[in-house]
Design a protein around this motif. Sequence first.
Motif, PDB file in Angstrom:
ATOM      1  N   TYR A  63       0.816  -1.216   0.000  1.00 15.10           N
ATOM      2  CA  TYR A  63       0.000   0.000   0.000  1.00 15.10           C
ATOM      3  C   TYR A  63       0.846   1.261   0.000  1.00 15.10           C
ATOM      4  N   SER A  64       2.067   1.183   0.516  1.00 14.90           N
ATOM      5  CA  SER A  64       2.932   2.367   0.531  1.00 14.90           C
ATOM      6  C   SER A  64       3.338   2.780  -0.879  1.00 14.90           C
ATOM      7  N   LEU A  65       3.239   1.855  -1.826  1.00 18.49           N
ATOM      8  CA  LEU A  65       3.537   2.210  -3.212  1.00 18.49           C
ATOM      9  C   LEU A  65       2.523   3.213  -3.754  1.00 18.49           C
ATOM     10  N   LEU A  66       1.329   3.218  -3.170  1.00 15.66           N
ATOM     11  CA  LEU A  66       0.299   4.179  -3.573  1.00 15.66           C
ATOM     12  C   LEU A  66       0.448   5.503  -2.833  1.00 15.66           C
ATOM     13  N   HIS A  67       0.581   5.407  -1.494  1.00 16.49           N
ATOM     14  CA  HIS A  67       0.725   6.615  -0.671  1.00 16.49           C
ATOM     15  C   HIS A  67       1.117   6.162   0.739  1.00 16.49           C
ATOM     16  N   TRP A  68       1.958   6.937   1.409  1.00 13.14           N
ATOM     17  CA  TRP A  68       2.428   6.517   2.732  1.00 13.14           C
ATOM     18  C   TRP A  68       1.290   6.410   3.736  1.00 13.14           C
ATOM     19  N   ARG A  69       0.254   7.259   3.647  1.00 16.08           N
ATOM     20  CA  ARG A  69      -0.868   7.159   4.591  1.00 16.08           C
ATOM     21  C   ARG A  69      -1.672   5.887   4.366  1.00 16.08           C
ATOM     22  N   TYR A  70      -1.673   5.383   3.136  1.00 14.93           N
ATOM     23  CA  TYR A  70      -2.348   4.119   2.888  1.00 14.93           C
ATOM     24  C   TYR A  70      -1.619   2.989   3.600  1.00 14.93           C
ATOM     25  N   SER A  71      -0.294   3.063   3.623  1.00 18.61           N
ATOM     26  CA  SER A  71       0.467   2.015   4.316  1.00 18.61           C
ATOM     27  C   SER A  71       0.200   2.058   5.810  1.00 18.61           C
ATOM     28  N   LEU A  72       0.067   3.245   6.370  1.00 20.56           N
ATOM     29  CA  LEU A  72      -0.272   3.360   7.790  1.00 20.56           C
ATOM     30  C   LEU A  72      -1.665   2.793   8.051  1.00 20.56           C
ATOM     31  N   SER A  73      -2.598   3.054   7.149  1.00 21.70           N
ATOM     32  CA  SER A  73      -3.944   2.497   7.277  1.00 21.70           C
ATOM     33  C   SER A  73      -3.909   0.974   7.230  1.00 21.70           C
ATOM     34  N   ALA A  74      -3.135   0.420   6.294  1.00 21.00           N
ATOM     35  CA  ALA A  74      -3.021  -1.031   6.178  1.00 21.00           C
ATOM     36  C   ALA A  74      -2.355  -1.637   7.408  1.00 21.00           C
ATOM     37  N   LEU A  75      -1.368  -0.956   7.945  1.00 22.46           N
ATOM     38  CA  LEU A  75      -0.682  -1.442   9.133  1.00 22.46           C
ATOM     39  C   LEU A  75      -1.622  -1.464  10.335  1.00 22.46           C
ATOM     40  N   ILE A  76      -2.409  -0.409  10.518  1.00 18.70           N
ATOM     41  CA  ILE A  76      -3.379  -0.358  11.620  1.00 18.70           C
ATOM     42  C   ILE A  76      -4.403  -1.473  11.476  1.00 18.70           C
ATOM     43  N   GLY A  77      -4.918  -1.677  10.261  1.00 17.84           N
ATOM     44  CA  GLY A  77      -5.902  -2.728  10.036  1.00 17.84           C
ATOM     45  C   GLY A  77      -5.358  -4.113  10.321  1.00 17.84           C
ATOM     46  N   GLY A  78      -4.188  -4.421   9.781  1.00 20.71           N
ATOM     47  CA  GLY A  78      -3.594  -5.748   9.965  1.00 20.71           C
ATOM     48  C   GLY A  78      -3.187  -6.024  11.399  1.00 20.71           C
ATOM     49  N   LEU A  79      -2.546  -5.047  12.036  1.00 24.42           N
ATOM     50  CA  LEU A  79      -2.122  -5.246  13.430  1.00 24.42           C
ATOM     51  C   LEU A  79      -3.310  -5.383  14.375  1.00 24.42           C
ATOM     52  N   SER A  80      -4.368  -4.638  14.098  1.00 22.98           N
ATOM     53  CA  SER A  80      -5.549  -4.759  14.959  1.00 22.98           C
ATOM     54  C   SER A  80      -6.131  -6.169  14.884  1.00 22.98           C
ATOM     55  N   HIS A  81      -6.099  -6.771  13.708  1.00 15.05           N
ATOM     56  CA  HIS A  81      -6.600  -8.139  13.583  1.00 15.05           C
ATOM     57  C   HIS A  81      -5.772  -9.098  14.427  1.00 15.05           C
ATOM     58  N   LEU A  82      -4.449  -8.983  14.333  1.00 14.78           N
ATOM     59  CA  LEU A  82      -3.586  -9.877  15.109  1.00 14.78           C
ATOM     60  C   LEU A  82      -3.780  -9.677  16.607  1.00 14.78           C
ATOM     61  N   ILE A  83      -3.926  -8.437  17.028  1.00 15.91           N
ATOM     62  CA  ILE A  83      -4.118  -8.150  18.451  1.00 15.91           C
ATOM     63  C   ILE A  83      -5.455  -8.694  18.938  1.00 15.91           C
ATOM     64  N   LEU A  84      -6.507  -8.541  18.140  1.00 12.58           N
ATOM     65  CA  LEU A  84      -7.817  -9.042  18.547  1.00 12.58           C
ATOM     66  C   LEU A  84      -7.879 -10.568  18.573  1.00 12.58           C
ATOM     67  N   ASP A  85      -7.011 -11.220  17.831  1.00 11.99           N
ATOM     68  CA  ASP A  85      -6.970 -12.689  17.825  1.00 11.99           C
ATOM     69  C   ASP A  85      -5.964 -13.257  18.821  1.00 11.99           C
ATOM     70  N   MET A  86      -5.421 -12.446  19.703  1.00 15.35           N
ATOM     71  CA  MET A  86      -4.371 -12.918  20.605  1.00 15.35           C
ATOM     72  C   MET A  86      -4.829 -14.006  21.569  1.00 15.35           C
ATOM     73  N   ASP A  87      -6.114 -14.155  21.809  1.00  9.89           N
ATOM     74  CA  ASP A  87      -6.551 -15.205  22.715  1.00  9.89           C
ATOM     75  C   ASP A  87      -6.518 -16.578  22.038  1.00  9.89           C
ATOM     76  N   TYR A  88      -6.247 -16.625  20.760  1.00 12.69           N
ATOM     77  CA  TYR A  88      -6.059 -17.861  20.016  1.00 12.69           C
ATOM     78  C   TYR A  88      -4.591 -17.962  19.641  1.00 12.69           C
ATOM     79  N   LEU A  89      -4.222 -19.073  19.008  1.00 13.87           N
ATOM     80  CA  LEU A  89      -2.852 -19.208  18.523  1.00 13.87           C
ATOM     81  C   LEU A  89      -2.666 -18.287  17.325  1.00 13.87           C
ATOM     82  N   VAL A  90      -1.829 -17.287  17.477  1.00 11.45           N
ATOM     83  CA  VAL A  90      -1.501 -16.386  16.372  1.00 11.45           C
ATOM     84  C   VAL A  90      -0.013 -16.557  16.091  1.00 11.45           C
ATOM     85  N   PRO A  91       0.329 -17.038  14.899  1.00 11.79           N
ATOM     86  CA  PRO A  91       1.743 -17.281  14.571  1.00 11.79           C
ATOM     87  C   PRO A  91       2.468 -16.007  14.155  1.00 11.79           C
ATOM     88  N   TRP A  92       2.628 -15.086  15.085  1.00  7.03           N
ATOM     89  CA  TRP A  92       3.194 -13.764  14.817  1.00  7.03           C
ATOM     90  C   TRP A  92       4.480 -13.824  13.986  1.00  7.03           C
TER      91      TRP A  92
END
Length: 156
Positions: A63-92
């Motif tokens: 996403y950073s290839l499009l715009h740096w703020r898009y990469s920040l948006s993608a990072l927030i979205g992806g990391l939030s998913h991993l954090i919300l799934d922490m009560d299960y096995l998450v292969p970080w």
Amino acid sequence: MGPVAHVGLPVAAAYVLRLNMPIVAYTAIMPDIVDKSLDAVGIGGGRYIGHTLLFVVLVAVTYSLLHWRYSLSALIGGLSHLILDMDYLVPWLYPFRDYDFPPSDFHFFPDGFLQNYLSFSGIGEELILVGCVMISIALVYVLIEWVKRREDTTAF
């Protein structure tokens, strides 16, 4: 966590941070789209490649290839998913660290997918969680604006 919390919580954060909400919403659900699809064809265990830091970073870099703020948006979205799934096995750290992937109880079609992932049996808990977080974010936002206005009026 179900799709309501996976999308609702990061979108609320994206609103406050003024990020791209569609990108945040899409990348917040992307790990499940990738891993549940792989699991449907017998690869992984429902939490596999999409639930790793490497995957989240690669998506953000793309996403950073499009715009740096898009990469920040993608990072927030992806990391939030991993954090919300922490009560299960998450292969970080997969593939840099070995994980025992338990066999999945996920069954793709016809009714297994709908029952396991899109069912509304746990929707009440998710809505309460999303509601509480959104109310907390709104209260913090109102408090910040109030403090800014007080500082502006007392500056003179």
